[in-house]
Design an enzyme around this catalytic site. Structure first.
Site, PDB file in Angstrom:
ATOM      1  N   TYR A   1       6.240   3.604  18.050  1.00 46.52           N
ATOM      2  CA  TYR A   1       6.903   3.327  16.775  1.00 46.52           C
ATOM      3  C   TYR A   1       8.334   2.853  17.051  1.00 46.52           C
ATOM      4  O   TYR A   1       9.106   3.551  17.715  1.00 46.52           O
ATOM      5  CB  TYR A   1       6.943   4.558  15.872  1.00 46.52           C
ATOM      6  CG  TYR A   1       5.612   4.948  15.243  1.00 46.52           C
ATOM      7  CD1 TYR A   1       4.505   4.093  15.241  1.00 46.52           C
ATOM      8  CD2 TYR A   1       5.458   6.189  14.631  1.00 46.52           C
ATOM      9  CE1 TYR A   1       3.299   4.470  14.661  1.00 46.52           C
ATOM     10  CE2 TYR A   1       4.251   6.566  14.038  1.00 46.52           C
ATOM     11  CZ  TYR A   1       3.177   5.697  14.058  1.00 46.52           C
ATOM     12  OH  TYR A   1       1.982   6.062  13.484  1.00 46.52           O
ATOM     13  N   HIS A  24      -3.845   8.178  19.580  1.00 51.15           N
ATOM     14  CA  HIS A  24      -3.575   7.369  18.378  1.00 51.15           C
ATOM     15  C   HIS A  24      -4.807   6.594  17.901  1.00 51.15           C
ATOM     16  O   HIS A  24      -5.112   6.554  16.707  1.00 51.15           O
ATOM     17  CB  HIS A  24      -2.430   6.391  18.698  1.00 51.15           C
ATOM     18  CG  HIS A  24      -1.671   5.926  17.506  1.00 51.15           C
ATOM     19  ND1 HIS A  24      -0.385   5.480  17.569  1.00 51.15           N
ATOM     20  CD2 HIS A  24      -2.008   5.833  16.201  1.00 51.15           C
ATOM     21  CE1 HIS A  24       0.038   5.142  16.358  1.00 51.15           C
ATOM     22  NE2 HIS A  24      -0.937   5.348  15.515  1.00 51.15           N
TER      23      HIS A  24
HETATM   24  N1  LIG Z   1      -1.940   7.438  12.748  1.00 48.93           N
HETATM   25  C1  LIG Z   1      -1.715   6.220  12.308  1.00 48.93           C
HETATM   26  O1  LIG Z   1      -2.360   5.247  12.732  1.00 48.93           O
HETATM   27  C2  LIG Z   1      -0.665   6.005  11.258  1.00 48.93           C
HETATM   28  C3  LIG Z   1      -0.632   4.794  10.525  1.00 48.93           C
HETATM   29  C4  LIG Z   1       0.337   4.641   9.534  1.00 48.93           C
HETATM   30  C5  LIG Z   1       1.262   5.664   9.303  1.00 48.93           C
HETATM   31  N2  LIG Z   1       1.235   6.806  10.039  1.00 48.93           N
HETATM   32  C6  LIG Z   1       2.215   7.914   9.801  1.00 48.93           C
HETATM   33  O2  LIG Z   1       2.227   8.211   8.411  1.00 48.93           O
HETATM   34  C7  LIG Z   1       3.552   8.141   7.882  1.00 48.93           C
HETATM   35  C8  LIG Z   1       3.506   7.668   6.436  1.00 48.93           C
HETATM   36  O3  LIG Z   1       2.803   6.469   6.302  1.00 48.93           O
HETATM   37  P1  LIG Z   1       3.309   5.129   5.573  1.00 48.93           P
HETATM   38  O4  LIG Z   1       4.726   4.850   5.818  1.00 48.93           O
HETATM   39  O5  LIG Z   1       2.301   4.115   5.941  1.00 48.93           O
HETATM   40  O6  LIG Z   1       3.032   5.413   4.041  1.00 48.93           O
HETATM   41  P2  LIG Z   1       3.678   6.232   2.827  1.00 48.93           P
HETATM   42  O7  LIG Z   1       4.501   7.369   3.285  1.00 48.93           O
HETATM   43  O8  LIG Z   1       2.520   6.436   1.928  1.00 48.93           O
HETATM   44  O9  LIG Z   1       4.582   5.115   2.147  1.00 48.93           O
HETATM   45  C9  LIG Z   1       5.947   4.977   2.392  1.00 48.93           C
HETATM   46  C10 LIG Z   1       6.509   3.944   1.419  1.00 48.93           C
HETATM   47  O10 LIG Z   1       6.224   4.367   0.088  1.00 48.93           O
HETATM   48  C11 LIG Z   1       7.336   4.150  -0.762  1.00 48.93           C
HETATM   49  N3  LIG Z   1       7.586   5.408  -1.502  1.00 48.93           N
HETATM   50  C12 LIG Z   1       7.449   5.598  -2.802  1.00 48.93           C
HETATM   51  N4  LIG Z   1       7.695   6.845  -3.164  1.00 48.93           N
HETATM   52  C13 LIG Z   1       8.002   7.510  -2.036  1.00 48.93           C
HETATM   53  C14 LIG Z   1       8.327   8.822  -1.737  1.00 48.93           C
HETATM   54  N5  LIG Z   1       8.427   9.777  -2.681  1.00 48.93           N
HETATM   55  N6  LIG Z   1       8.548   9.152  -0.435  1.00 48.93           N
HETATM   56  C15 LIG Z   1       8.439   8.236   0.557  1.00 48.93           C
HETATM   57  N7  LIG Z   1       8.146   6.951   0.314  1.00 48.93           N
HETATM   58  C16 LIG Z   1       7.925   6.592  -0.965  1.00 48.93           C
HETATM   59  C17 LIG Z   1       8.507   3.724   0.135  1.00 48.93           C
HETATM   60  O11 LIG Z   1       8.733   2.377  -0.166  1.00 48.93           O
HETATM   61  P3  LIG Z   1      10.138   1.906  -0.801  1.00 48.93           P
HETATM   62  O12 LIG Z   1      11.195   2.420   0.115  1.00 48.93           O
HETATM   63  O13 LIG Z   1       9.969   0.427  -0.818  1.00 48.93           O
HETATM   64  O14 LIG Z   1      10.202   2.504  -2.163  1.00 48.93           O
HETATM   65  C18 LIG Z   1       7.993   3.844   1.556  1.00 48.93           C
HETATM   66  O15 LIG Z   1       8.282   2.699   2.326  1.00 48.93           O
HETATM   67  C19 LIG Z   1       4.284   7.207   8.847  1.00 48.93           C
HETATM   68  O16 LIG Z   1       5.669   7.426   8.834  1.00 48.93           O
HETATM   69  C20 LIG Z   1       3.652   7.576  10.166  1.00 48.93           C
HETATM   70  O17 LIG Z   1       4.287   8.729  10.717  1.00 48.93           O
HETATM   71  C21 LIG Z   1       0.282   6.989  11.002  1.00 48.93           C
END
Ligand SMILES: NC(=O)c1ccc[n+]([C@@H]2O[C@H](COP(=O)([O-])OP(=O)(O)OC[C@H]3O[C@@H](n4cnc5c(N)ncnc54)[C@H](OP(=O)(O)O)[C@@H]3O)[C@@H](O)[C@H]2O)c1
Length: 368
Positions: free
Chosen positions: A51, A109
């Site tokens: 990351y 992963h």
């Molecule tokens: N294992 C894997 O393959 C894999 C894949 C993907 C992710 N992950 C992990 O999962 C975590 C979360 O996934 P993600 O970033 O894809 O999706 P997420 O947390 O569902 O979405 C984050 C986005 O949602 C928006 N948002 C709206 N309300 C929010 C709130 N209350 N809190 C946080 N964000 C909010 C933000 O956009 P705005 O800032 O534009 O409002 C932010 O960029 C990652 O950080 C990572 O550690 C793992």
């Protein structure tokens, strides 16, 4: 009282909401965000060696200085590093960047079909033995693969499984989540807010949702997270963001009623559709890595070195014909056409496996 979950038969208590430090550009401002999150009870942090090219781990290393034992660190090694020797090398890089001498949950992963699970797990078991990692975790596998990994383990078991889970993508409810519940495997929901797209596209649904949120004096994001963690083994890791840190922590201090839980489950019951693959155009929109394969020849060649490659994944699909695949994500285009915005490797693997003749399972959105 914040909701927590016990890591199967251990004394480790996980917060039901943790902090994601995904593949975004991070800087030192994030240190205070993570600290605040930890103070608010979100003391589990998820990251991966790749990351932001290791910078995610580096920033976490700075944030946990002096409070290491308070924090549960979950990191991952990339599928290019699934071989025995590479896992042992990858862990050293993560430990160094995280400035710690142990990782709480070390996660594979992605699978790499070129490397048998047995080899990867031999390295994981060695790391447990050495105390460099405490618990073994997995990510992005199909059910049969999870079972295979379990069989490949000698003295250890799988403690966690990380996978996409949110209102829109409820694929794991078919068979993975029931299995994890039975085996008491903590299920770490990634993209729990569907990357910020949890607001229903349909206005009537939105109204019902807003009414529920109002009843609990919570936001829609808080209800979305609370609905996820209402499932017995599920914890959620929304990306840590200064804007939302208090909001996300506030998603773990209440409980929706069974009735509202069911109402929300029914509201978001989008079943995947089956779409002819030739109606689908592979779009670069919506992918963080904008390079995509536009033709089957490019996918077979795999010049971008995706692991697993479309070809390797196609082989897995052919060998496991009865296993339902995770739906790809489409946007409705002109006429009967669709744009593929997520699941590019999966799409090409499916096309290769079935010579372009079998419809693919897909979630369809009106817009990105
Ligand atoms: N294992 C894997 O393959 C894999 C894949 C993907 C992710 N992950 C992990 O999962 C975590 C979360 O996934 P993600 O970033 O894809 O999706 P997420 O947390 O569902 O979405 C984050 C986005 O949602 C928006 N948002 C709206 N309300 C929010 C709130 N209350 N809190 C946080 N964000 C909010 C933000 O956009 P705005 O800032 O534009 O409002 C932010 O960029 C990652 O950080 C990572 O550690 C793992």
């Amino acid at each position: 009282m914040k909701k927590t979950k016990q890591l199967n038969n251990t004394s480790v208590i996980l917060p039901a909401i943790g902090q994601g430090m995904g593949d975004y550009p991070w800087d030192e401002n994030q240190i205070s965000v993570l600290r605040e999150g930890i103070d608010l009870g979100m003391n589990l942090i998820d990251t991966a060696e790749n990351y932001d090219n290791g910078n995610s781990e580096t920033i976490i290393g700075k944030a946990i200085k002096g409070i290491r034992e308070k924090v549960i660190i979950c990191t991952k090694f990339a599928p290019e590093h699934n071989s025995y020797n590479d896992v042992l090398t990858a862990v050293e890089g993560s430990l160094k960047r995280l400035k710690t001498d142990y990782i709480d949950i070390y996660q594979m992963h992605w699978p790499n079909p070129k490397i048998p699970f047995k080899k990867t797990m031999e390295a994981m078991e060695k790391l447990v033995c050495q105390g460099k990692i405490k618990y073994i975790g997995l990510s992005n596998l199909y059910l049969e693969q999870i079972k295979e990994v379990q069989k490949a383990l000698d003295k250890n078991k799988i403690y966690s499984f990380q996978i996409e889970y949110n209102f829109f993508d409820r694929f794991i409810e078919n068979n993975i989540l029931p299995y994890c519940e039975k085996e008491k495997i903590i299920t770490i929901a990634y993209s729990p807010l569907d990357q910020g797209r949890i607001i229903p596209e349909d206005n009537d649904k939105l109204k019902i949702f807003e009414k529920i949120a109002e009843k609990y004096n919570k936001t829609i994001a808080q209800i979305a997270l609370n609905w996820l963690i209402a499932h017995p083994v599920v914890i959620a890791i929304p990306t840590a963001n200064r804007k939302y840190i208090k909001e996300n922590a506030g998603a773990a201090d209440f409980e929706i009623s069974k009735e509202d839980f069911n109402k929300i489950s029914d509201l978001y019951n989008a079943k995947p559709s089956y779409i002819q693959v030739d109606k689908i155009e592979v779009s670069a929109e919506g992918q963080s890595n904008r390079m995509v394969y536009k033709t089957i020849e490019q996918a077979i060649e795999n010049k971008l070195n995706f692991v697993p490659s479309p070809n390797d994944l196609a082989q897995y699909f052919k060998n496991n014909l009865n296993e339902e695949i995770k739906p790809v994500r489409l946007i409705k285009g002109e006429g009967d056409k669709y744009q593929l915005v997520e699941g590019r490797v999966r799409y090409w693997a499916w096309v290769i496996a079935h010579n372009g003749e079998k419809p693919i399972t897909a979630y369809i959105r009106k817009k990105l």
